[in-house]
Design an enzyme around this catalytic site. Sequence first.
Site, PDB file in Angstrom:
ATOM      1  N   ASN A  60       0.732  -1.214  -0.150  1.00  0.00           N
ATOM      2  CA  ASN A  60       0.296  -0.058   0.028  1.00  0.00           C
ATOM      3  C   ASN A  60       1.016   1.265   0.072  1.00  0.00           C
ATOM      4  O   ASN A  60       1.839   1.193   0.855  1.00  0.00           O
ATOM      5  CB  ASN A  60      -1.106   0.014   1.063  1.00  0.00           C
ATOM      6  CG  ASN A  60      -0.522  -0.029   2.494  1.00  0.00           C
ATOM      7  OD1 ASN A  60       0.434  -0.961   2.652  1.00  0.00           O
ATOM      8  ND2 ASN A  60      -1.108   0.326   3.403  1.00  0.00           N
ATOM      9  N   GLU A  67       0.415   5.338   0.546  1.00  0.00           N
ATOM     10  CA  GLU A  67      -0.163   6.496   1.143  1.00  0.00           C
ATOM     11  C   GLU A  67       0.238   7.733   0.771  1.00  0.00           C
ATOM     12  O   GLU A  67       1.152   7.846   0.087  1.00  0.00           O
ATOM     13  CB  GLU A  67      -0.374   6.306   2.549  1.00  0.00           C
ATOM     14  CG  GLU A  67      -1.103   4.988   3.029  1.00  0.00           C
ATOM     15  CD  GLU A  67      -1.263   4.802   4.677  1.00  0.00           C
ATOM     16  OE1 GLU A  67      -0.650   5.454   5.525  1.00  0.00           O
ATOM     17  OE2 GLU A  67      -2.007   3.683   4.931  1.00  0.00           O
ATOM     18  N   CYS A 119      -4.138   0.880  -2.386  1.00  0.00           N
ATOM     19  CA  CYS A 119      -4.017  -0.327  -1.629  1.00  0.00           C
ATOM     20  C   CYS A 119      -2.956  -1.216  -2.438  1.00  0.00           C
ATOM     21  O   CYS A 119      -2.809  -1.121  -3.414  1.00  0.00           O
ATOM     22  CB  CYS A 119      -5.398  -1.062  -1.655  1.00  0.00           C
ATOM     23  SG  CYS A 119      -6.803  -0.422  -0.650  1.00  0.00           S
ATOM     24  N   GLU A 127      -3.324  -4.217  -2.879  1.00  0.00           N
ATOM     25  CA  GLU A 127      -3.747  -5.211  -4.124  1.00  0.00           C
ATOM     26  C   GLU A 127      -3.935  -4.490  -5.581  1.00  0.00           C
ATOM     27  O   GLU A 127      -3.596  -5.358  -6.554  1.00  0.00           O
ATOM     28  CB  GLU A 127      -5.029  -5.626  -3.585  1.00  0.00           C
ATOM     29  CG  GLU A 127      -5.280  -6.600  -2.467  1.00  0.00           C
ATOM     30  CD  GLU A 127      -5.509  -5.835  -0.955  1.00  0.00           C
ATOM     31  OE1 GLU A 127      -5.050  -4.719  -1.028  1.00  0.00           O
ATOM     32  OE2 GLU A 127      -6.065  -6.535  -0.342  1.00  0.00           O
ATOM     33  N   CYS A 171     -10.309  -4.698   0.170  1.00  0.00           N
ATOM     34  CA  CYS A 171     -11.390  -3.751   0.543  1.00  0.00           C
ATOM     35  C   CYS A 171     -12.385  -3.794  -0.836  1.00  0.00           C
ATOM     36  O   CYS A 171     -12.189  -4.520  -1.841  1.00  0.00           O
ATOM     37  CB  CYS A 171     -10.914  -2.464   0.470  1.00  0.00           C
ATOM     38  SG  CYS A 171     -10.215  -1.790  -0.895  1.00  0.00           S
ATOM     39  N   CYS A 178     -10.910  -2.802  -4.113  1.00  0.00           N
ATOM     40  CA  CYS A 178      -9.758  -3.663  -4.825  1.00  0.00           C
ATOM     41  C   CYS A 178     -10.407  -5.166  -5.297  1.00  0.00           C
ATOM     42  O   CYS A 178     -10.167  -5.544  -6.390  1.00  0.00           O
ATOM     43  CB  CYS A 178      -8.874  -4.195  -3.707  1.00  0.00           C
ATOM     44  SG  CYS A 178      -7.749  -3.075  -3.113  1.00  0.00           S
TER      45      CYS A 178
HETATM   46  N1  THU Z   1      -5.417  -1.168   2.503  1.00  0.00           N
HETATM   47  C1  THU Z   1      -4.759  -2.126   1.572  1.00  0.00           C
HETATM   48  O1  THU Z   1      -3.822  -1.894   1.039  1.00  0.00           O
HETATM   49  N2  THU Z   1      -5.689  -3.167   1.183  1.00  0.00           N
HETATM   50  C2  THU Z   1      -6.844  -3.260   1.544  1.00  0.00           C
HETATM   51  O2  THU Z   1      -7.410  -4.196   0.873  1.00  0.00           O
HETATM   52  C3  THU Z   1      -7.521  -2.582   2.536  1.00  0.00           C
HETATM   53  C4  THU Z   1      -6.637  -1.374   3.120  1.00  0.00           C
HETATM   54  C5  THU Z   1      -4.498   0.010   2.828  1.00  0.00           C
HETATM   55  C6  THU Z   1      -4.991   1.147   2.481  1.00  0.00           C
HETATM   56  C7  THU Z   1      -4.558   2.100   3.403  1.00  0.00           C
HETATM   57  O3  THU Z   1      -2.994   2.472   3.054  1.00  0.00           O
HETATM   58  C8  THU Z   1      -4.304   1.334   4.773  1.00  0.00           C
HETATM   59  O4  THU Z   1      -4.324   0.003   4.417  1.00  0.00           O
HETATM   60  C9  THU Z   1      -5.416   1.421   5.510  1.00  0.00           C
HETATM   61  O5  THU Z   1      -6.717   1.485   5.023  1.00  0.00           O
END
Ligand code: THU
Length: 160
Positions: free
Chosen positions: A62, A64, A73, A75, A112, A115
Amino acid sequence: MKEINITTTFSVFDSLNELPGNIQKLMERAVEIRKKAYAPYSKFRVGAAILLDNGKIVLGSNQENAAYPSGLCAERVAIFQAGAIYPDVKILQIAISATADKKSVTSPIPPCGACRQAIAEYEFKQEYPIEIYFMGESGAIYKSDSLKNLLPFMFDKNFL
Ligand code: THU
Protein backbone atom coordinates in the site's frame (compact mmCIF):
# COMPACT_ATOMS: atom_id res chain seq x y z
CA MET A 1 -42.14 -10.87 -3.81
CA LYS A 2 -39.43 -13.46 -3.65
CA GLU A 3 -35.99 -13.59 -2.14
CA ILE A 4 -32.70 -14.29 -3.80
CA ASN A 5 -30.19 -16.09 -1.65
CA ILE A 6 -26.53 -15.89 -2.52
CA THR A 7 -24.12 -18.16 -0.68
CA THR A 8 -20.38 -17.82 -0.74
CA THR A 9 -17.65 -20.23 0.27
CA PHE A 10 -14.11 -19.90 1.60
CA SER A 11 -11.51 -22.47 2.59
CA VAL A 12 -9.80 -21.91 5.91
CA PHE A 13 -6.20 -22.93 6.57
CA ASP A 14 -5.25 -22.78 10.23
CA SER A 15 -1.61 -21.95 9.58
CA LEU A 16 0.90 -21.33 6.81
CA ASN A 17 2.09 -24.95 7.09
CA GLU A 18 -1.30 -26.13 5.87
CA LEU A 19 -0.98 -24.24 2.59
CA PRO A 20 0.37 -25.94 -0.53
CA GLY A 21 4.12 -25.27 -0.88
CA ASN A 22 3.84 -22.88 -3.82
CA ILE A 23 1.23 -20.78 -1.99
CA GLN A 24 3.39 -20.68 1.13
CA LYS A 25 6.13 -19.21 -1.02
CA LEU A 26 3.75 -16.70 -2.60
CA MET A 27 2.55 -15.66 0.85
CA GLU A 28 6.17 -15.24 1.96
CA ARG A 29 6.62 -12.80 -0.92
CA ALA A 30 3.52 -10.89 0.24
CA VAL A 31 4.95 -10.70 3.76
CA GLU A 32 8.30 -9.52 2.43
CA ILE A 33 6.82 -6.76 0.25
CA ARG A 34 4.46 -5.73 3.05
CA LYS A 35 7.53 -4.47 4.90
CA LYS A 36 8.05 -1.93 2.12
CA ALA A 37 4.57 -0.44 2.44
CA TYR A 38 4.48 3.34 2.56
CA ALA A 39 1.93 3.75 5.32
CA PRO A 40 2.95 6.72 7.49
CA TYR A 41 -0.68 7.71 8.15
CA SER A 42 -2.55 4.49 8.91
CA LYS A 43 0.48 2.47 10.03
CA PHE A 44 -1.41 -0.45 8.50
CA ARG A 45 0.82 -2.36 6.12
CA VAL A 46 -0.42 -4.64 3.39
CA GLY A 47 1.52 -6.76 0.91
CA ALA A 48 0.17 -8.52 -2.17
CA ALA A 49 1.93 -11.08 -4.35
CA ILE A 50 0.42 -12.17 -7.65
CA LEU A 51 1.42 -15.32 -9.50
CA LEU A 52 0.96 -15.14 -13.26
CA ASP A 53 0.52 -17.97 -15.72
CA ASN A 54 4.01 -17.29 -17.13
CA GLY A 55 5.55 -17.97 -13.70
CA LYS A 56 6.29 -14.31 -12.95
CA ILE A 57 5.40 -12.86 -9.56
CA VAL A 58 4.22 -9.27 -9.36
CA LEU A 59 4.28 -7.53 -5.99
CA GLY A 60 2.55 -4.56 -4.41
CA SER A 61 2.36 -2.76 -1.08
CA ASN A 62 0.00 0.00 0.00
CA GLN A 63 1.14 3.50 -0.94
CA GLU A 64 -0.37 6.32 1.08
CA ASN A 65 -0.53 10.03 0.44
CA ALA A 66 -0.94 13.19 2.52
CA ALA A 67 -4.07 13.74 0.44
CA TYR A 68 -5.51 10.49 1.80
CA PRO A 69 -7.69 9.33 -1.14
CA SER A 70 -4.73 9.65 -3.49
CA GLY A 71 -3.11 6.59 -1.90
CA LEU A 72 -3.64 3.08 -3.17
CA CYS A 73 -4.09 -0.36 -1.63
CA ALA A 74 -1.47 -3.07 -2.04
CA GLU A 75 -3.79 -5.28 -4.09
CA ARG A 76 -4.43 -2.61 -6.69
CA VAL A 77 -0.78 -1.55 -6.82
CA ALA A 78 0.03 -5.19 -7.66
CA ILE A 79 -2.82 -5.99 -10.03
CA PHE A 80 -2.50 -2.76 -12.01
CA GLN A 81 1.19 -3.46 -12.34
CA ALA A 82 0.42 -6.97 -13.62
CA GLY A 83 -2.12 -5.52 -16.06
CA ALA A 84 0.32 -2.89 -17.23
CA ILE A 85 3.34 -5.13 -17.72
CA TYR A 86 1.73 -8.45 -18.67
CA PRO A 87 -1.62 -7.47 -20.20
CA ASP A 88 -2.15 -10.84 -21.91
CA VAL A 89 -0.98 -13.17 -19.17
CA LYS A 90 -3.48 -14.87 -16.86
CA ILE A 91 -3.48 -14.03 -13.16
CA LEU A 92 -3.62 -17.30 -11.24
CA GLN A 93 -3.33 -16.45 -7.58
CA ILE A 94 -3.06 -13.51 -5.22
CA ALA A 95 -1.64 -13.79 -1.71
CA ILE A 96 -2.32 -10.94 0.73
CA SER A 97 -0.90 -10.28 4.17
CA ALA A 98 -1.54 -7.32 6.47
CA THR A 99 -0.13 -6.04 9.71
CA ALA A 100 -0.41 -2.93 11.88
CA ASP A 101 2.24 -1.05 13.81
CA LYS A 102 -0.12 -0.41 16.71
CA LYS A 103 -1.65 -3.85 17.28
CA SER A 104 -1.22 -7.41 16.19
CA VAL A 105 -3.40 -8.51 13.31
CA THR A 106 -4.41 -12.11 13.84
CA SER A 107 -7.53 -12.32 11.70
CA PRO A 108 -7.51 -12.63 7.91
CA ILE A 109 -7.67 -9.24 6.19
CA PRO A 110 -9.79 -9.37 3.05
CA PRO A 111 -9.31 -6.98 0.12
CA CYS A 112 -11.44 -3.84 0.39
CA GLY A 113 -14.45 -3.28 -1.83
CA ALA A 114 -12.58 -1.18 -4.39
CA CYS A 115 -9.85 -3.82 -4.69
CA ARG A 116 -12.48 -6.54 -5.15
CA GLN A 117 -13.98 -4.55 -8.01
CA ALA A 118 -10.52 -4.09 -9.55
CA ILE A 119 -9.72 -7.80 -9.26
CA ALA A 120 -13.16 -8.61 -10.73
CA GLU A 121 -12.30 -6.67 -13.87
CA TYR A 122 -9.26 -8.87 -14.53
CA GLU A 123 -11.07 -12.09 -13.69
CA PHE A 124 -13.77 -11.17 -16.19
CA LYS A 125 -11.24 -10.15 -18.80
CA GLN A 126 -9.30 -13.40 -18.58
CA GLU A 127 -12.39 -15.60 -18.18
CA TYR A 128 -10.53 -17.67 -15.62
CA PRO A 129 -10.92 -17.63 -11.83
CA ILE A 130 -8.35 -15.89 -9.67
CA GLU A 131 -7.62 -17.64 -6.37
CA ILE A 132 -7.24 -15.24 -3.47
CA TYR A 133 -5.49 -16.14 -0.22
CA PHE A 134 -5.56 -13.60 2.59
CA MET A 135 -4.30 -13.41 6.14
CA GLY A 136 -3.25 -10.97 8.83
CA GLU A 137 0.20 -11.11 10.28
CA SER A 138 -0.41 -14.50 11.86
CA GLY A 139 -3.35 -16.84 12.31
CA ALA A 140 -5.67 -18.38 9.76
CA ILE A 141 -5.46 -17.94 6.02
CA TYR A 142 -8.69 -17.74 4.04
CA LYS A 143 -8.87 -18.83 0.44
CA SER A 144 -11.44 -17.79 -2.11
CA ASP A 145 -11.49 -19.95 -5.27
CA SER A 146 -12.61 -16.99 -7.33
CA LEU A 147 -13.16 -13.28 -6.86
CA LYS A 148 -16.86 -14.06 -7.19
CA ASN A 149 -16.95 -15.41 -3.63
CA LEU A 150 -15.75 -12.07 -2.33
CA LEU A 151 -18.04 -9.95 -4.45
CA PRO A 152 -21.34 -11.67 -5.09
CA PHE A 153 -23.76 -9.77 -7.35
CA MET A 154 -20.90 -7.82 -8.86
CA PHE A 155 -21.07 -5.10 -11.44
CA ASP A 156 -19.33 -6.06 -14.66
CA LYS A 157 -19.00 -4.99 -18.28
CA ASN A 158 -22.08 -6.97 -19.33
CA PHE A 159 -24.26 -4.29 -17.74
CA LEU A 160 -22.81 -1.60 -19.97
N1 THU B 1 -5.31 -1.27 2.49
C1 THU B 1 -4.80 -2.12 1.56
O1 THU B 1 -3.66 -1.97 1.10
N2 THU B 1 -5.61 -3.12 1.13
C2 THU B 1 -6.89 -3.34 1.55
O2 THU B 1 -7.59 -4.16 0.99
C3 THU B 1 -7.40 -2.58 2.69
C4 THU B 1 -6.62 -1.37 3.05
C5 THU B 1 -4.48 -0.15 2.92
C6 THU B 1 -4.96 1.19 2.45
C7 THU B 1 -4.39 2.10 3.49
O3 THU B 1 -3.06 2.44 3.12
C8 THU B 1 -4.33 1.25 4.75
O4 THU B 1 -4.43 -0.09 4.31
C9 THU B 1 -5.43 1.54 5.75
O5 THU B 1 -6.67 1.50 5.17
